[in-house]
Design an enzyme around this catalytic site. Sequence first.
Site, PDB file in Angstrom:
ATOM      1  N   GLY A   1     -13.772   0.094  -5.771  1.00 42.80           N
ATOM      2  CA  GLY A   1     -13.885   0.980  -4.606  1.00 42.80           C
ATOM      3  C   GLY A   1     -14.457   0.225  -3.421  1.00 42.80           C
TER       4      GLY A   1
ATOM      5  CB  THR B   1      -5.688   0.377  -6.763  1.00 42.57           C
ATOM      6  OG1 THR B   1      -6.557   1.444  -7.068  1.00 42.57           O
ATOM      7  CG2 THR B   1      -4.991   0.663  -5.448  1.00 42.57           C
TER       8      THR B   1
ATOM      9  CB  THR C   1      -9.008  -1.000  -8.089  1.00 36.11           C
ATOM     10  OG1 THR C   1      -9.012   0.151  -7.265  1.00 36.11           O
ATOM     11  CG2 THR C   1      -8.148  -2.052  -7.485  1.00 36.11           C
TER      12      THR C   1
ATOM     13  CD  GLU D   1      -4.597   3.842  -3.525  1.00 37.32           C
ATOM     14  OE1 GLU D   1      -5.793   3.550  -3.368  1.00 37.32           O
ATOM     15  OE2 GLU D   1      -3.990   3.678  -4.590  1.00 37.32           O
TER      16      GLU D   1
ATOM     17  NE  ARG E   1      -4.198   1.668   0.756  1.00 37.06           N
ATOM     18  CZ  ARG E   1      -5.227   1.839  -0.088  1.00 37.06           C
ATOM     19  NH1 ARG E   1      -5.202   1.328  -1.314  1.00 37.06           N
ATOM     20  NH2 ARG E   1      -6.289   2.497   0.298  1.00 37.06           N
TER      21      ARG E   1
HETATM   22  N1  GLY Z   1      -8.301   2.748  -3.719  1.00 39.13           N
HETATM   23  C1  GLY Z   1      -9.136   1.616  -3.667  1.00 39.13           C
HETATM   24  C2  GLY Z   1      -9.029   0.890  -2.386  1.00 39.13           C
HETATM   25  O1  GLY Z   1      -7.954   0.792  -1.869  1.00 39.13           O
HETATM   26  O2  GLY Z   1      -9.998   0.430  -1.846  1.00 39.13           O
END
Ligand code: GLY
Length: 522
Positions: free
Chosen positions: A430, A362, A344, A381, A57
Amino acid sequence: VEAGADVLANGGTAADAMIAVQTVLGLVEPQSSGLGGGAFLVWYDAETGTMTTLDGRETAPLAASPTLFQDENGEPLGFFDAVVGGLSVGTPGTPKLMEEAHRRWGRTNWAGLFDPAITLAENGFAVSPRMADSIAGDADRLQRFPATAEYFFPGGTALSAGDMVQNADYADTLRQIAARGADAFYTGPIAEDIVTTVRTAPGNPGVLSALDLALYDVAARDPVCVEYRVYDVCGMGPPSSGALTVGQILGMLNAYDISDPNAADTWRLIGDASRLAFADRGRYMADSDFVPMPTKGLVDPAYLATRAALLAGDDALPEVAAGTPEWDHAMIWGDDASIEFPSTSHISIVDSYGNALSMTTTIENGFGSRLFVRGFLLNNELTDFSFATHADGYPIANRVEPGKRPRSSMAPTIVMKDGAPVLVIGSPGGSRIIGYVAQAIIAHIDWGMDVQQAVADAHLVNRFGTYDVEAGIDRVTLEAPLTDLGYKVNVTDLNSGLHAIAIGDKLTGGADPRREGVAIGE
Ligand code: GLY
């Protein structure tokens, strides 16, 4: 998918194949994922019989503050005012995640895994209908920045489906990572260009620094697993809310008969289990490296039984609130109201050694921050954080903090039975990802659908009370009965992108007809 299948056919592992797939996706589906973004990967290792997750992430820059997305009066910025430009860009995680997956589980020479994407980038690829539609639908924002406009609007005209496009800068970036590893991305000229692009974005500069990139690391974490019927459903824990929320929904439904997919009461149970889970998600779920979280308590069977008991009536719950899972901490959080739009991509792979990989990847919003550098787009993000820092006087767990990872909804999942994987699944979309994945698991397990039927099945998704019912597909007939049960029903397009593999005597793949993915293999 062909790039990945070739790697597998030549003896590569699922981790090797993922690198070929991800680097091609970053070229041919640049609006959804790529080097400038982040990803979560769930890995079942056939040799050891264990499961691991990798957290790639994005992180908030060290210079970010909790009020990053507030104006001078302390009011939250408009969503796209925050998204477009440098402010929303977190430190990318995907290049490091690819390297870490390869270091742990790869068998194929690293550099060769970049060849399919380099060849396509140099020789050209055909723009897909979805990519062309996405460009046309985002023309104003994409044309705000010269480098982005030049790539997606060459000569001032939007790329159309079927246009052949070359991306020499992307090929060059990949060559450098192929030759020198992820360090070529996180330090040196590529890193410098990323930082400059973010910090000089006209109108909305960000605070990402060379130090953020140099310090970035992937985290290996235990999976979160929840029992459902005779299965264990395992996936990505914090900072993703994916496995916890999917797990809560399924854990509550364990107590009920939902065997009829066309009964309104089945959807009452699924919908209200989802609302209860989203209430907990909004209060408790965030990056547990930064904020205390009742991770175990949220999926404790005794707690889920108390939440499931709330579903025993006949009508939609008039209101739902977060519960009180067991927790050895005294913190009270405010409820989060992050804005989350569909975006994503997802990759599911099983290799000849029996390893299974589920990875959701994503750059957040379609085209991310819209900043384009070295042949790829940078993520937005950070807008997955809460823009507000407090609610009703209580701090919000998912507020921005330096170095923290924004809460995700991504739910890469591996379903286990008797200690072996039986289903690999995940989706973009999402915060609706959670509903798509939970429903497809139910469709496969409870309704006996094969994986292709399960991923194509008409969607109904309830996150915060309103029931989203997929337009134009047969279960739209549930609109009236669900309204009678007390729901506000919203008939709408629901753009999932589920990709699943059922593992039995043979492998069976399913690809969501709503997107451009395919399932291939042998
Ligand atoms: N940006 C999409 C997610 O991480 O849920």
